[in-house]
Design an enzyme around this catalytic site. Structure first.
Site, PDB file in Angstrom:
ATOM      1  N   GLN A  89       3.265   9.945   1.066  1.00  0.00           N
ATOM      2  CA  GLN A  89       4.546   9.233   1.158  1.00  0.00           C
ATOM      3  C   GLN A  89       5.452   9.531  -0.044  1.00  0.00           C
ATOM      4  O   GLN A  89       6.640   9.216  -0.013  1.00  0.00           O
ATOM      5  CB  GLN A  89       4.310   7.728   1.261  1.00  0.00           C
ATOM      6  CG  GLN A  89       3.649   7.320   2.580  1.00  0.00           C
ATOM      7  CD  GLN A  89       3.489   5.820   2.670  1.00  0.00           C
ATOM      8  OE1 GLN A  89       2.502   5.276   2.183  1.00  0.00           O
ATOM      9  NE2 GLN A  89       4.472   5.146   3.252  1.00  0.00           N
TER      10      GLN A  89
ATOM     11  N   HIS B 254      -2.436   7.284   6.942  1.00  0.00           N
ATOM     12  CA  HIS B 254      -1.419   8.155   6.355  1.00  0.00           C
ATOM     13  C   HIS B 254      -2.035   9.475   5.909  1.00  0.00           C
ATOM     14  O   HIS B 254      -1.455  10.543   6.091  1.00  0.00           O
ATOM     15  CB  HIS B 254      -0.771   7.486   5.141  1.00  0.00           C
ATOM     16  CG  HIS B 254       0.419   6.645   5.457  1.00  0.00           C
ATOM     17  ND1 HIS B 254       1.541   7.145   6.071  1.00  0.00           N
ATOM     18  CD2 HIS B 254       0.681   5.329   5.230  1.00  0.00           C
ATOM     19  CE1 HIS B 254       2.436   6.175   6.199  1.00  0.00           C
ATOM     20  NE2 HIS B 254       1.942   5.055   5.697  1.00  0.00           N
TER      21      HIS B 254
ATOM     22  N   CYS C 109       6.169  -0.077   7.309  1.00  0.00           N
ATOM     23  CA  CYS C 109       5.761   1.067   6.493  1.00  0.00           C
ATOM     24  C   CYS C 109       6.926   1.438   5.578  1.00  0.00           C
ATOM     25  O   CYS C 109       8.071   1.470   6.038  1.00  0.00           O
ATOM     26  CB  CYS C 109       5.412   2.236   7.412  1.00  0.00           C
ATOM     27  SG  CYS C 109       4.867   3.700   6.530  1.00  0.00           S
ATOM     28  N   LEU C 110       6.625   1.701   4.312  1.00  0.00           N
ATOM     29  CA  LEU C 110       7.693   2.071   3.379  1.00  0.00           C
ATOM     30  C   LEU C 110       8.386   3.364   3.794  1.00  0.00           C
ATOM     31  O   LEU C 110       9.515   3.617   3.378  1.00  0.00           O
ATOM     32  CB  LEU C 110       7.131   2.218   1.957  1.00  0.00           C
ATOM     33  CG  LEU C 110       6.677   0.915   1.287  1.00  0.00           C
ATOM     34  CD1 LEU C 110       6.073   1.212  -0.082  1.00  0.00           C
ATOM     35  CD2 LEU C 110       7.828  -0.072   1.156  1.00  0.00           C
TER      36      LEU C 110
ATOM     37  N   GLY D 133       0.851  -1.182   0.000  1.00  0.00           N
ATOM     38  CA  GLY D 133       0.000   0.000   0.000  1.00  0.00           C
ATOM     39  C   GLY D 133       0.886   1.230   0.000  1.00  0.00           C
ATOM     40  O   GLY D 133       2.047   1.167   0.426  1.00  0.00           O
TER      41      GLY D 133
ATOM     42  N   HIS E 252      -4.284   1.339   7.325  1.00  0.00           N
ATOM     43  CA  HIS E 252      -2.935   1.923   7.437  1.00  0.00           C
ATOM     44  C   HIS E 252      -2.789   3.087   6.445  1.00  0.00           C
ATOM     45  O   HIS E 252      -2.267   4.146   6.796  1.00  0.00           O
ATOM     46  CB  HIS E 252      -1.910   0.811   7.173  1.00  0.00           C
ATOM     47  CG  HIS E 252      -0.479   1.221   7.187  1.00  0.00           C
ATOM     48  ND1 HIS E 252       0.422   0.769   8.119  1.00  0.00           N
ATOM     49  CD2 HIS E 252       0.216   2.040   6.357  1.00  0.00           C
ATOM     50  CE1 HIS E 252       1.616   1.308   7.882  1.00  0.00           C
ATOM     51  NE2 HIS E 252       1.516   2.076   6.801  1.00  0.00           N
ATOM     52  N   GLU E 253      -3.281   2.887   5.194  1.00  0.00           N
ATOM     53  CA  GLU E 253      -3.134   3.948   4.175  1.00  0.00           C
ATOM     54  C   GLU E 253      -4.028   5.139   4.485  1.00  0.00           C
ATOM     55  O   GLU E 253      -3.626   6.292   4.292  1.00  0.00           O
ATOM     56  CB  GLU E 253      -3.421   3.399   2.774  1.00  0.00           C
ATOM     57  CG  GLU E 253      -2.501   2.290   2.314  1.00  0.00           C
ATOM     58  CD  GLU E 253      -1.036   2.535   2.624  1.00  0.00           C
ATOM     59  OE1 GLU E 253      -0.582   3.686   2.513  1.00  0.00           O
ATOM     60  OE2 GLU E 253      -0.351   1.566   3.010  1.00  0.00           O
TER      61      GLU E 253
HETATM   62 NI    NI Z   1       2.848   3.179   5.628  1.00  0.00          NI
END
Ligand code: NI
Length: 182
Positions: free
Chosen positions: A51, A138, A92-93, A46, A134-135
């Protein structure tokens, strides 16, 4: 195919609430395509627009299953949450190599606009529900770390800072692995 640079923990854009999309136009569609390209190159499941430094309410989810197909989430809202919760490990990226156990509702119904600007809603459960939550977090400036106990969060942030020592800034180039590499 455009892979954008990732913003890492410390970048202010990760902490600001993103702005709703007024109209799904070609620019938004390009952003959606770039989010998928960047997420796949980074081997994520995701990715939210902030991000990659764009504070608009756009995110994508692809957990690699056929149903539901990869999700385009423009102006997503959680319209229903299950009482049942589940705890599972998240990463998380934007916070590479840091993982923590997060409790979240097991199932959610999400309403959003698709790539064509059409409204839809989808019921998700398990890992897909977790990824969507989660997204959407963000887009509200929330990171998975915020769901942990203060003690656990401080430990992970200290670990993150130690690993980042000597590295300036909070931008990361994503380079897809060469074909054939495992
Ligand atoms: Ni994340």
């Amino acid at each position: 195919m455009t892979i954008r640079r990732l913003h890492l923990l410390g970048s202010p854009v990760l902490r600001q609430p993103s702005t709703p999309v007024a109209a799904v136009d070609d620019e938004v569609r390009r952003l959606v395509d770039d989010l998928f390209d960047t997420m796949h190159a980074a081997k994520g499941v995701g990715l939210a627009a902030n991000q990659v430094g764009v504070a608009r309410r756009v995110a994508v989810v692809d957990v690699g299953e056929e149903f539901p197909p990869p999700l385009v989430l423009v102006n997503p809202r959680i319209v229903k949450l299950s009482d049942a919760v589940e705890t599972a490990e998240e990463g998380c990226l934007s916070i590479p190599d840091i993982y923590g156990d997060v409790e979240r509702p097991l199932a959610v119904t999400v309403a959003a606009l698709d790539r064509d600007g059409q409204p839809y809603s989808v019921e998700l459960s398990g890992f897909k529900a977790r990824a969507a939550q989660h997204e959407i977090d963000h887009l509200d400036g929330i990171l998975f770390l915020d769901h942990l106990s203060a003690v656990k969060r401080h430990l992970l942030v200290a670990k993150w800072k130690k690993a980042r020592k000597g590295q300036a800034g909070y931008l990361k180039e994503v380079t897809p692995e060469p074909a054939g590499e495992l």
